[in-house]
Design a protein around this motif. Structure first.
Motif, PDB file in Angstrom:
ATOM      1  N   TYR A 218       0.831  -1.215   0.000  1.00 32.84           N
ATOM      2  CA  TYR A 218       0.000   0.000   0.000  1.00 32.84           C
ATOM      3  C   TYR A 218       0.860   1.258   0.000  1.00 32.84           C
ATOM      4  CZ  TYR A 218      -4.029  -2.856   1.020  1.00 32.84           C
ATOM      5  OH  TYR A 218      -5.036  -3.782   0.934  1.00 32.84           O
ATOM      6  N   ASN A 219       2.062   1.148   0.508  1.00 31.82           N
ATOM      7  CA  ASN A 219       2.911   2.321   0.652  1.00 31.82           C
ATOM      8  C   ASN A 219       4.126   2.293  -0.272  1.00 31.82           C
ATOM      9  OD1 ASN A 219       1.329   3.750   2.464  1.00 31.82           O
ATOM     10  ND2 ASN A 219       2.125   2.625   4.223  1.00 31.82           N
ATOM     11  N   ASP A 231       4.998   7.405   2.689  1.00 27.28           N
ATOM     12  CA  ASP A 231       4.245   7.335   3.941  1.00 27.28           C
ATOM     13  C   ASP A 231       5.151   7.035   5.147  1.00 27.28           C
ATOM     14  OD1 ASP A 231       2.069   7.453   5.533  1.00 27.28           O
ATOM     15  OD2 ASP A 231       1.091   5.640   4.812  1.00 27.28           O
TER      16      ASP A 231
HETATM   17 MG   LIG Z   1      -0.290   4.923   3.191  1.00 26.68          MG
END
Ligand SMILES: [Mg+2]
Ligand SMILES: Nc1ncnc2c1ncn2[C@@H]1O[C@H](COP(=O)(O)OP(=O)(O)OP(=O)(O)O)[C@@H](O)[C@H]1O
Length: 287
Positions: A218-219, A231
Motif C-alpha cells: 500500500y505504501n 508514507d
Molecule cells: Mg499509506
C-alpha cells in the motif's frame, strides 16, 4: 473562498489559542491577535457563518479552516496556484494534486489522523515525549515528522518522495508517477523491483537509522521500473524497542506480497539480515 482581513486575523489567533487544547474563548483570541474585541467578534461571527469554526460559550476550529490556512501558506509562497484532483483519500490523509505558479505538479498530503478511529491517532503519535491532545497537535506533529523523515531520507536514497515544504497538518511532495503496488502493475523486472525495495529499506536503516514501520504494497508506488517508498510519519529509529519486529514486519509484508503477486520467493530472515547490513542478498526463487 475569500476571507476578510478580520477573519484571517481571528482564524490565526484562534489556531494559536487552540494548540494544546480543544477550545478557547473570544477574550483569549483577542489577546493573542492584539485586536479590539468588536473586531475579533466580527471575524469570529463571519467564520462561524461559513461553518469554518464552532462557537458557543467557547470557540473551536474546524478542519476546513485549518486546510484553508495551509492552502493560503502555499498560495502565498507560489507553491500552489491551483488545486487539482483528489489523488487519494486514505484513512489517515487526503492527497490532492496541486499546480504551482511555475507549472510544477505537487501532491499535497493533508493529514486526517483520527478521522476513522482514535487508534490510528495513537499509532502515529509515538516517539514524542510531549503530551499531544488535540486533533491539531496530533496532525501538525505527524506532518512535521513526515517532512523531516523525508528530508533525512533524501540524503541516502532517491526512492522516496521529495518533500518540498510543510505547513501545519500538511506536507507538499513532488508528484510521483505510477500506481501503488496493490494494483499489481506489470513490472519491467519484478526481481529488480524487489531488490530495489530492499536496497531502499537497507539504505534507510544502515545510512539513516530509520525503519518505515508501516511498509507494505500500500505504501509503495511504481511506474513499472522505479519504486518509491512513501508514507513515513510513523517511522522509528533503529534504537526503538520494537525495531526488530517492525523491520521484520515491513520486510515480511513486501516479501509475502511479491510471492503472492509475482511468484517470487525469498527467505524472510535472510532478507532481514540483508536490509540490516549483516548478510548478502538472498536467492530469489520462482514459485
Ligand atoms: Mg499509506
Ligand atoms: N508524492 C506523491 N505523488 C503521487 N501520489 C502520491 C504521493 N504521495 C502519496 N500519493 C498517493 O496518496 C496515497 C496516500 O498516501 P500515503 O500512503 O502517504 O497516505 P496515507 O494517509 O497512509 O494513506 P492510506 O491510509 O491510504 O495509506 C498513496 O497511496 C498514493 O496513491
Amino acid at each position: 473562498m475569500q476571507l476578510k482581513p478580520e477573519e484571517w486575523q481571528a482564524l490565526r489567533a484562534l489556531e494559536k489559542c487552540t494548540l494544546g487544547k480543544a477550545t478557547t474563548s473570544a477574550e483569549s483570541i483577542a489577546k493573542v491577535s492584539g485586536q479590539p474585541m468588536d473586531r475579533v467578534n466580527f471575524g469570529l461571527n463571519e467564520l462561524n457563518k461559513r461553518k469554518l469554526i464552532g462557537s458557543g460559550r467557547t470557540y473551536e476550529i474546524y478542519v476546513p479552516a485549518v486546510d484553508l490556512l495551509a492552502l493560503k501558506f502555499y498560495a502565498d509562497k507560489d507553491f500552489a496556484h491551483a488545486l487539482g484532483k483528489l489523488i487519494a483519500k486514505g484513512k489517515e490523509s487526503d492527497v490532492y494534486e496541486v499546480l504551482s505558479g511555475k507549472g510544477d505538479l505537487y501532491a499535497l498530503k493533508l493529514f486526517r489522523l483520527g478521522r476513522t478511529s482514535f487508534r490510528d491517532v495513537t499509532r502515529k503519535r509515538h516517539a514524542s515525549s510531549k503530551q499531544l491532545n488535540t486533533w491539531l497537535d496530533i496532525n501538525y506533529e505527524a506532518a512535521h515528522r513526515e517532512f523531516h523523515a523525508l528530508a533525512r531520507l533524501a540524503e541516502v536514497t532517491k526512492n522516496v518522495p521529495v518533500a518540498v515544504a510543510t505547513n501545519r497538518h500538511t506536507v507538499l511532495l513532488k508528484e510521483l508517477p505510477g500506481v501503488r503496488l496493490t494494483n499489481r502493475p506489470e513490472l519491467v523486472d519484478a526481481r529488480k523491483v524487489l531488490r530495489d525495495i530492499m536496497d531502499t529499506v537497507r539504505d534507510a536503516y544502515t545510512k539513516a537509522g530509520m525503519i518505515n514501520g508501516d511498509l507494505s504494497e500500500y505504501n509503495i508506488l511504481t511506474d513499472g521500473a522505479t519504486v518509491w517508498l512513501i508514507d513515513w510519519p510513523q517511522w522509528v529509529g533503529a534504537d526503538h524497542p520494537n525495531a526488530k519486529e517492525l523491520m521484520r514486519r515491513d520486510v515480511g509484508a513486501v516479501s509475502k506480497f511479491f510471492e503472492r503477486s509475482y511468484g517470487l520467493s525469498a527467505d524472510i530472515d535472510a532478507l532481514v539480515g540483508y536490509v540490516t547490513g549483516s548478510g548478502r542478498f538472498p536467492a530469489v526463487r520462482r514459485v
